[in-house]
Design a protein around this motif. Structure first.
Motif, mmCIF file in Angstrom:
data_model
loop_
_atom_site.group_PDB
_atom_site.id
_atom_site.type_symbol
_atom_site.label_atom_id
_atom_site.label_comp_id
_atom_site.label_asym_id
_atom_site.label_seq_id
_atom_site.Cartn_x
_atom_site.Cartn_y
_atom_site.Cartn_z
ATOM 1 N N PRO A 1 3.876 7.328 -5.384
ATOM 2 C CA PRO A 1 3.965 8.279 -6.502
ATOM 3 C C PRO A 1 2.879 9.351 -6.485
ATOM 4 N N MET A 2 1.653 8.953 -6.220
ATOM 5 C CA MET A 2 0.572 9.939 -6.215
ATOM 6 C C MET A 2 0.701 10.922 -5.053
ATOM 7 N N LEU A 3 1.078 10.421 -3.879
ATOM 8 C CA LEU A 3 1.216 11.310 -2.728
ATOM 9 C C LEU A 3 2.387 12.272 -2.890
ATOM 10 N N ALA B 1 0.828 -1.208 0.000
ATOM 11 C CA ALA B 1 0.000 0.000 0.000
ATOM 12 C C ALA B 1 0.863 1.259 0.000
ATOM 13 N N VAL B 2 1.947 1.253 0.754
ATOM 14 C CA VAL B 2 2.854 2.402 0.785
ATOM 15 C C VAL B 2 3.523 2.592 -0.567
ATOM 16 N N VAL B 3 4.009 1.508 -1.142
ATOM 17 C CA VAL B 3 4.712 1.596 -2.429
ATOM 18 C C VAL B 3 3.765 2.058 -3.530
ATOM 19 N N MET C 1 1.000 -0.225 -10.518
ATOM 20 C CA MET C 1 0.154 -0.523 -9.368
ATOM 21 C C MET C 1 -0.560 -1.860 -9.542
ATOM 22 N N THR C 2 -1.070 -2.102 -10.739
ATOM 23 C CA THR C 2 -1.770 -3.354 -11.004
ATOM 24 C C THR C 2 -0.831 -4.545 -10.893
ATOM 25 N N PHE D 1 1.341 -9.496 -5.407
ATOM 26 C CA PHE D 1 1.095 -9.729 -3.982
ATOM 27 C C PHE D 1 0.002 -10.773 -3.781
ATOM 28 N N PHE D 2 -1.069 -10.683 -4.535
ATOM 29 C CA PHE D 2 -2.166 -11.632 -4.368
ATOM 30 C C PHE D 2 -1.796 -13.027 -4.849
ATOM 31 N N THR D 3 -1.151 -13.124 -6.020
ATOM 32 C CA THR D 3 -0.846 -14.457 -6.547
ATOM 33 C C THR D 3 0.279 -15.133 -5.794
ATOM 34 N N ALA D 4 1.275 -14.382 -5.347
ATOM 35 C CA ALA D 4 2.405 -14.993 -4.651
ATOM 36 C C ALA D 4 2.214 -15.039 -3.138
#
Length: 88
Positions: free
Chosen positions: A23-25, A17-19, A69-70, A76-79
């Motif tokens: 960029p946007m922040l 979430a931080v990573v 981001m995607t 993260f979800f798959t691994a």
């Protein structure tokens, strides 16, 4: 699932979430500082002058970094999460 696995997965999720949001922040921060400096130097105190360019810059950065981001979330979800859900 042990507490160690839970906390490690939570830590990885928070780091993702931080990573992803960095960029946007950072663009919002830089744009806000530049516009604030411009307003202070010219004494123009218009509220939309702060909001509209910041929103535009954030949308541009979101559009450019959307694939990153995607990919980060899918990795993260798959691994990370799918093997835990499947019991592996």
């Amino acid at each position: 699932m042990s507490e160690l696995v839970l906390y490690d997965t939570l830590r990885q999720g928070l780091w993702i979430a931080v990573v992803i949001s960095a960029p946007m922040l950072s663009v919002a921060l830089v744009t806000g500082v530049v516009i604030g400096l411009f307003q202070a130097l010219t004494s123009v105190q218009e509220m939309t002058l702060t909001f509209v360019p910041k929103l535009g810059a954030m949308l541009a950065v979101f559009w450019v970094s959307m694939s990153f981001m995607t990919e980060a979330l899918v990795e993260f979800f798959t691994a990370g999460l799918v093997p835990l859900i499947a019991g592996g």
